[in-house]
Write a protein that holds these residues in place. Structure first.
Motif, PDB file in Angstrom:
ATOM      1  N   ASP A   1     -16.584  14.279  30.816  1.00 47.87           N
ATOM      2  CA  ASP A   1     -16.387  13.342  29.709  1.00 47.87           C
ATOM      3  C   ASP A   1     -17.228  12.071  29.823  1.00 47.87           C
ATOM      4  OD1 ASP A   1     -14.633  15.187  28.649  1.00 47.87           O
ATOM      5  OD2 ASP A   1     -12.823  13.990  29.011  1.00 47.87           O
ATOM      6  N   PRO A   2     -17.365  11.462  31.010  1.00 47.34           N
ATOM      7  CA  PRO A   2     -18.152  10.227  31.103  1.00 47.34           C
ATOM      8  C   PRO A   2     -19.641  10.402  30.772  1.00 47.34           C
ATOM      9  CG  PRO A   2     -16.711  10.435  33.007  1.00 47.34           C
ATOM     10  CD  PRO A   2     -16.657  11.741  32.271  1.00 47.34           C
ATOM     11  N   SER A   3     -20.113  11.632  30.680  1.00 42.77           N
ATOM     12  CA  SER A   3     -21.530  11.842  30.374  1.00 42.77           C
ATOM     13  C   SER A   3     -21.845  11.635  28.888  1.00 42.77           C
ATOM     14  CB  SER A   3     -21.979  13.245  30.811  1.00 42.77           C
ATOM     15  OG  SER A   3     -21.367  14.244  30.018  1.00 42.77           O
ATOM     16  N   LEU A   4     -20.821  11.481  28.058  1.00 39.79           N
ATOM     17  CA  LEU A   4     -21.012  11.226  26.626  1.00 39.79           C
ATOM     18  C   LEU A   4     -20.552   9.819  26.281  1.00 39.79           C
ATOM     19  CD1 LEU A   4     -19.640  14.514  24.998  1.00 39.79           C
ATOM     20  CD2 LEU A   4     -22.023  13.804  25.187  1.00 39.79           C
ATOM     21  N   PRO A   5     -21.124   9.236  25.226  1.00 40.91           N
ATOM     22  CA  PRO A   5     -20.605   7.935  24.771  1.00 40.91           C
ATOM     23  C   PRO A   5     -19.134   8.086  24.389  1.00 40.91           C
ATOM     24  CG  PRO A   5     -22.651   8.513  23.629  1.00 40.91           C
ATOM     25  CD  PRO A   5     -22.237   9.716  24.420  1.00 40.91           C
ATOM     26  N   PRO A   6     -18.318   7.055  24.562  1.00 38.89           N
ATOM     27  CA  PRO A   6     -16.878   7.163  24.302  1.00 38.89           C
ATOM     28  C   PRO A   6     -16.509   7.788  22.957  1.00 38.89           C
ATOM     29  CG  PRO A   6     -17.337   5.081  25.368  1.00 38.89           C
ATOM     30  CD  PRO A   6     -18.676   5.721  25.073  1.00 38.89           C
ATOM     31  N   ASP A   7     -17.204   7.429  21.879  1.00 40.01           N
ATOM     32  CA  ASP A   7     -16.847   7.962  20.562  1.00 40.01           C
ATOM     33  C   ASP A   7     -17.220   9.427  20.375  1.00 40.01           C
ATOM     34  OD1 ASP A   7     -15.701   5.596  19.856  1.00 40.01           O
ATOM     35  OD2 ASP A   7     -17.383   4.909  18.632  1.00 40.01           O
ATOM     36  N   MET A   8     -17.976   9.990  21.295  1.00 46.63           N
ATOM     37  CA  MET A   8     -18.382  11.396  21.202  1.00 46.63           C
ATOM     38  C   MET A   8     -17.598  12.289  22.157  1.00 46.63           C
ATOM     39  SD  MET A   8     -20.445  11.282  18.765  1.00 46.63           S
ATOM     40  CE  MET A   8     -21.102  12.929  18.767  1.00 46.63           C
ATOM     41  N   ARG A   9     -16.719  11.712  22.952  1.00 48.90           N
ATOM     42  CA  ARG A   9     -15.932  12.490  23.913  1.00 48.90           C
ATOM     43  C   ARG A   9     -14.839  13.285  23.198  1.00 48.90           C
ATOM     44  NH1 ARG A   9     -15.520   7.674  28.441  1.00 48.90           N
ATOM     45  NH2 ARG A   9     -17.776   7.529  28.726  1.00 48.90           N
ATOM     46  N   PRO A  10     -14.385  14.384  23.805  1.00 48.66           N
ATOM     47  CA  PRO A  10     -13.414  15.261  23.136  1.00 48.66           C
ATOM     48  C   PRO A  10     -12.161  14.571  22.617  1.00 48.66           C
ATOM     49  CG  PRO A  10     -14.313  16.372  25.040  1.00 48.66           C
ATOM     50  CD  PRO A  10     -14.844  14.954  25.075  1.00 48.66           C
ATOM     51  N   GLU A  11     -11.585  13.643  23.356  1.00 49.32           N
ATOM     52  CA  GLU A  11     -10.354  13.017  22.882  1.00 49.32           C
ATOM     53  C   GLU A  11     -10.586  12.231  21.597  1.00 49.32           C
ATOM     54  OE1 GLU A  11      -6.554  10.743  24.682  1.00 49.32           O
ATOM     55  OE2 GLU A  11      -8.488   9.822  25.184  1.00 49.32           O
ATOM     56  N   ARG A  12     -11.618  11.404  21.567  1.00 53.07           N
ATOM     57  CA  ARG A  12     -11.853  10.544  20.398  1.00 53.07           C
ATOM     58  C   ARG A  12     -12.474  11.284  19.220  1.00 53.07           C
ATOM     59  NH1 ARG A  12     -14.086   4.719  22.326  1.00 53.07           N
ATOM     60  NH2 ARG A  12     -12.325   4.141  23.632  1.00 53.07           N
ATOM     61  N   ARG A  13     -13.361  12.222  19.488  1.00 57.58           N
ATOM     62  CA  ARG A  13     -14.082  12.897  18.391  1.00 57.58           C
ATOM     63  C   ARG A  13     -13.343  14.133  17.878  1.00 57.58           C
ATOM     64  NH1 ARG A  13     -18.106  13.262  15.113  1.00 57.58           N
ATOM     65  NH2 ARG A  13     -19.343  15.146  14.885  1.00 57.58           N
ATOM     66  N   ALA A  14     -12.485  14.723  18.695  1.00 62.38           N
ATOM     67  CA  ALA A  14     -11.822  15.961  18.282  1.00 62.38           C
ATOM     68  C   ALA A  14     -10.303  15.818  18.255  1.00 62.38           C
ATOM     69  CB  ALA A  14     -12.242  17.104  19.200  1.00 62.38           C
ATOM     70  N   LEU A  15      -9.689  15.575  19.410  1.00 60.81           N
ATOM     71  CA  LEU A  15      -8.242  15.610  19.512  1.00 60.81           C
ATOM     72  C   LEU A  15      -7.548  14.595  18.602  1.00 60.81           C
ATOM     73  CD1 LEU A  15      -5.803  16.878  20.855  1.00 60.81           C
ATOM     74  CD2 LEU A  15      -6.045  15.234  22.717  1.00 60.81           C
ATOM     75  N   LEU A  16      -7.925  13.342  18.672  1.00 63.54           N
ATOM     76  CA  LEU A  16      -7.267  12.320  17.850  1.00 63.54           C
ATOM     77  C   LEU A  16      -7.509  12.532  16.357  1.00 63.54           C
ATOM     78  CD1 LEU A  16      -7.744   9.179  20.121  1.00 63.54           C
ATOM     79  CD2 LEU A  16      -5.717  10.632  19.882  1.00 63.54           C
ATOM     80  N   PRO A  17      -8.734  12.858  15.920  1.00 61.14           N
ATOM     81  CA  PRO A  17      -8.921  13.149  14.491  1.00 61.14           C
ATOM     82  C   PRO A  17      -8.128  14.373  14.011  1.00 61.14           C
ATOM     83  CG  PRO A  17     -11.024  12.598  15.481  1.00 61.14           C
ATOM     84  CD  PRO A  17     -10.022  12.730  16.611  1.00 61.14           C
ATOM     85  N   ILE A  18      -7.998  15.397  14.839  1.00 63.62           N
ATOM     86  CA  ILE A  18      -7.191  16.569  14.460  1.00 63.62           C
ATOM     87  C   ILE A  18      -5.739  16.136  14.285  1.00 63.62           C
ATOM     88  CG2 ILE A  18      -6.234  18.755  15.303  1.00 63.62           C
ATOM     89  CD1 ILE A  18      -8.991  19.254  16.642  1.00 63.62           C
ATOM     90  N   ARG A  19      -5.214  15.381  15.229  1.00 65.31           N
ATOM     91  CA  ARG A  19      -3.827  14.900  15.119  1.00 65.31           C
ATOM     92  C   ARG A  19      -3.630  14.090  13.852  1.00 65.31           C
ATOM     93  NH1 ARG A  19      -2.980  12.734  21.287  1.00 65.31           N
ATOM     94  NH2 ARG A  19      -2.684  14.763  22.266  1.00 65.31           N
ATOM     95  N   ARG A  20      -4.586  13.214  13.562  1.00 68.82           N
ATOM     96  CA  ARG A  20      -4.469  12.350  12.388  1.00 68.82           C
ATOM     97  C   ARG A  20      -4.524  13.174  11.104  1.00 68.82           C
ATOM     98  NH1 ARG A  20      -7.174   8.349  14.063  1.00 68.82           N
ATOM     99  NH2 ARG A  20      -9.202   9.332  13.885  1.00 68.82           N
ATOM    100  N   GLU A  21      -5.503  14.051  10.966  1.00 69.53           N
ATOM    101  CA  GLU A  21      -5.668  14.805   9.711  1.00 69.53           C
ATOM    102  C   GLU A  21      -4.492  15.729   9.414  1.00 69.53           C
ATOM    103  OE1 GLU A  21      -8.652  17.771   7.320  1.00 69.53           O
ATOM    104  OE2 GLU A  21      -9.466  16.152   8.550  1.00 69.53           O
ATOM    105  N   PHE A  22      -3.950  16.363  10.445  1.00 64.11           N
ATOM    106  CA  PHE A  22      -2.909  17.353  10.221  1.00 64.11           C
ATOM    107  C   PHE A  22      -1.501  16.831  10.517  1.00 64.11           C
ATOM    108  CE2 PHE A  22      -6.796  19.794  10.977  1.00 64.11           C
ATOM    109  CZ  PHE A  22      -6.871  20.448   9.753  1.00 64.11           C
ATOM    110  N   GLY A  23      -1.386  15.543  10.811  1.00 64.48           N
ATOM    111  CA  GLY A  23      -0.072  14.942  11.029  1.00 64.48           C
ATOM    112  C   GLY A  23       0.638  15.495  12.249  1.00 64.48           C
ATOM    113  N   LEU A  24      -0.098  15.795  13.285  1.00 67.53           N
ATOM    114  CA  LEU A  24       0.501  16.324  14.518  1.00 67.53           C
ATOM    115  C   LEU A  24       1.042  15.153  15.313  1.00 67.53           C
ATOM    116  CD1 LEU A  24      -2.346  18.848  15.385  1.00 67.53           C
ATOM    117  CD2 LEU A  24      -0.247  19.247  14.081  1.00 67.53           C
TER     118      LEU A  24
END
Length: 163
Positions: A78-101
């Motif tokens: 994860d540290p090899s990518l900029p923070p906004d491109m890491r899996p938690e910020r770019r994938a997991l949190l947006p998925i939770r937000r969009e689908f109300g998880l």
């Protein structure tokens, strides 16, 4: 029903392999017909698409009736990518937000005889232990009222209020 399957990273593919036969058996018993389509998230997606949350996966999630979302992110990578491109910020949190998880349910069980390998104190898990943690995932307030039982060690609460 169309189910999106996103095994992700780490133990995700291993858990997926164990869960799929259960999913198919449960759907048959319930009289449901399902189709499962796999999408890539996290480092599994990055290694193929150079993006931890490619548009193909967004499309799959949006056209599905349900999603099996497993682990994503690898602490050593994860540290090899900029923070906004890491899996938690770019994938997991947006998925939770969009689908109300909004809730993560984590059952924890220490079986009798395995107390010696538990990270919990032996006197707490002696004879086995079952605990279920319900974790709120999308709110911004993780600093609500905290309580501990008197005498200590019986229970604890961490509150987060919404209006």
């Amino acid at each position: 029903m169309r189910i999106a399957l996103t095994p992700g990273d780490g133990i995700g593919p291993e858990v997926t392999d164990a869960c799929l036969p259960i999913l198919y058996a449960a759907s048959r018993l319930g009289g449901h017909e399902i189709s499962v389509e796999q999408g890539l998230v996290g480092w599994a997606a990055y290694d193929v698409h150079k993006d931890v949350m490619p548009e193909q996966t967004w499309g799959l999630l949006r056209r599905s009736d349900g999603v099996l979302l497993y682990a994503m992110g690898l602490p050593e990578r994860d540290p090899s990518l900029p923070p906004d491109m890491r899996p938690e910020r770019r994938a997991l949190l947006p998925i939770r937000r969009e689908f109300g998880l909004s809730t993560n349910i984590r059952p924890i069980k220490v079986h009798p005889g395995l107390e010696h390998i538990s990270p919990l104190r032996a006197d707490i898990v002696k004879g086995g232990l079952e605990v279920t943690c319900f974790r709120e995932l999308v709110g911004g307030d993780y600093f609500g009222k905290k309580e501990v039982s008197d005498p200590p060690g019986q229970w604890a609460a961490d509150e987060c209020r919404y209006t």
